[in-house]
Write a protein that holds these residues in place. Structure first.
Motif, PDB file in Angstrom:
ATOM      1  N   ASP A  87       0.822  -1.215   0.000  1.00  0.00           N
ATOM      2  CA  ASP A  87       0.000   0.000   0.000  1.00  0.00           C
ATOM      3  C   ASP A  87       0.855   1.264   0.000  1.00  0.00           C
ATOM      4  O   ASP A  87       0.349   2.371   0.179  1.00  0.00           O
ATOM      5  CB  ASP A  87      -0.918   0.013   1.228  1.00  0.00           C
ATOM      6  N   LYS A  88       2.156   1.123  -0.217  1.00  0.00           N
ATOM      7  CA  LYS A  88       3.097   2.251  -0.242  1.00  0.00           C
ATOM      8  C   LYS A  88       3.225   2.738  -1.683  1.00  0.00           C
ATOM      9  O   LYS A  88       3.165   1.954  -2.617  1.00  0.00           O
ATOM     10  CB  LYS A  88       4.453   1.789   0.289  1.00  0.00           C
TER      11      LYS A  88
ATOM     12  N   TRP B 150       8.624  11.629   2.067  1.00  0.00           N
ATOM     13  CA  TRP B 150       8.277  10.838   3.247  1.00  0.00           C
ATOM     14  C   TRP B 150       7.582   9.561   2.783  1.00  0.00           C
ATOM     15  O   TRP B 150       6.950   9.551   1.727  1.00  0.00           O
ATOM     16  CB  TRP B 150       7.326  11.599   4.173  1.00  0.00           C
ATOM     17  N   PRO B 151       7.665   8.491   3.565  1.00  0.00           N
ATOM     18  CA  PRO B 151       6.929   7.291   3.187  1.00  0.00           C
ATOM     19  C   PRO B 151       5.424   7.584   3.175  1.00  0.00           C
ATOM     20  O   PRO B 151       4.901   8.191   4.115  1.00  0.00           O
ATOM     21  CB  PRO B 151       7.275   6.278   4.278  1.00  0.00           C
ATOM     22  N   SER B 152       4.756   7.179   2.113  1.00  0.00           N
ATOM     23  CA  SER B 152       3.323   7.441   1.948  1.00  0.00           C
ATOM     24  C   SER B 152       2.588   6.148   1.638  1.00  0.00           C
ATOM     25  O   SER B 152       3.061   5.337   0.845  1.00  0.00           O
ATOM     26  CB  SER B 152       3.099   8.449   0.825  1.00  0.00           C
ATOM     27  N   PHE B 153       1.422   5.999   2.251  1.00  0.00           N
ATOM     28  CA  PHE B 153       0.616   4.785   2.131  1.00  0.00           C
ATOM     29  C   PHE B 153      -0.833   5.165   1.862  1.00  0.00           C
ATOM     30  O   PHE B 153      -1.285   6.238   2.258  1.00  0.00           O
ATOM     31  CB  PHE B 153       0.683   3.970   3.429  1.00  0.00           C
ATOM     32  N   THR B 154      -1.565   4.259   1.215  1.00  0.00           N
ATOM     33  CA  THR B 154      -2.980   4.521   0.925  1.00  0.00           C
ATOM     34  C   THR B 154      -3.905   4.071   2.040  1.00  0.00           C
ATOM     35  O   THR B 154      -5.034   4.557   2.138  1.00  0.00           O
ATOM     36  CB  THR B 154      -3.410   3.835  -0.388  1.00  0.00           C
ATOM     37  N   LYS B 155      -3.434   3.127   2.888  1.00  0.00           N
ATOM     38  CA  LYS B 155      -4.286   2.639   3.977  1.00  0.00           C
ATOM     39  C   LYS B 155      -3.441   1.873   4.987  1.00  0.00           C
ATOM     40  O   LYS B 155      -2.383   1.345   4.656  1.00  0.00           O
ATOM     41  CB  LYS B 155      -5.394   1.733   3.440  1.00  0.00           C
TER      42      LYS B 155
END
Length: 160
Positions: A59-60, A67-72
Motif C-alpha cells: 500500500d506504499k 516521506w513514506p506514503s501509504f494509501t491505507k
C-alpha cells in the motif's frame, strides 16, 4: 494470545533522539533525508515504540513528498486520526493506537484509484520488517498480503 503493543519505558529509553522527538513530541523529520521514503522492499512497517503493525509495502507509493506514503493501514484499529491545528494549519494527525506515537499526517490527495488518502509518515516513527522476517518476528499473519510469490510478487506501479 493477543500481542501486547503497550508503550513501555524500556522502549522509550531505546529511541534515538530523533525517534523520541518525532514519536513523543510530535516532530517531523526532514523530507528526502529519512530511511524509508524510497524503500521499495516488500514487508510491513510497525510502530518503533510498541511494534504494533501499521502499514504494508503493498500500500506504499511514491508521493514525491520525501516521506513514506501509504494509501491505507493494514490494521485500521492500530491507527488513530486526530484533528491537528498546530502551526496555523488544519490537518489530520495520525497516531498509533496502543503506543500513542505520533506517526505523521493524513491528506486527501492520494491516488484516486486507491481511495484518495495519503498517510504521510515519518520514518523515525517506524520500524521496517522485511517480508522474509515476518514469521520469525511474529507478524506471520500479514504474509498473505503479499501473495504466494516468495518475494511477495511484483511490485505494482505506483502513482501520486
Amino acid at each position: 494470545m493477543e500481542p501486547n503493543y503497550a508503550k513501555s519505558q524500556d522502549a522509550i529509553a531505546r529511541l534515538t533522539p530523533e525517534q523520541f522527538r518525532v514519536t513523543q513530541e510530535s516532530g517531523t523529520e526532514p523530507a528526502f533525508a529519512n530511511p524509508y521514503w524510497d524503500n521499495k522492499e516488500s514487508g510491513i512497517y510497525v510502530d518503533i515504540v510498541s511494534g504494533e503493525p501499521l502499514f504494508a509495502s503493498v500500500d506504499k507509493y511514491d508521493s514525491r513528498t520525501g516521506w513514506p506514503s501509504f494509501t491505507k493501514p493494514i490494521v485500521d484499529d492500530n491507527v488513530v486520526e486526530r484533528e491537528d491545528r498546530s502551526h496555523g494549519m488544519n490537518r489530520v494527525e495520525v497516531r498509533s493506537t496502543h503506543a500513542d506515537s505520533h506517526l505523521g499526517h493524513l491528506f486527501n490527495d492520494g491516488p484516486r484509484e486507491k481511495g484518495g488518502r495519503r498517510y504521510c509518515l515519518n520514518s523515525a516513527a517506524l520500524r521496517f520488517v522485511p517480508l522474509a522476517d515476518l514469521e520469525r518476528e511474529g507478524y506471520g499473519e500479514f504474509r498473505e498480503l503479499f501473495g504466494t510469490h516468495p518475494a511477495g510478487g511484483p511490485e505494482e506501479p505506483r502513482s501520486a
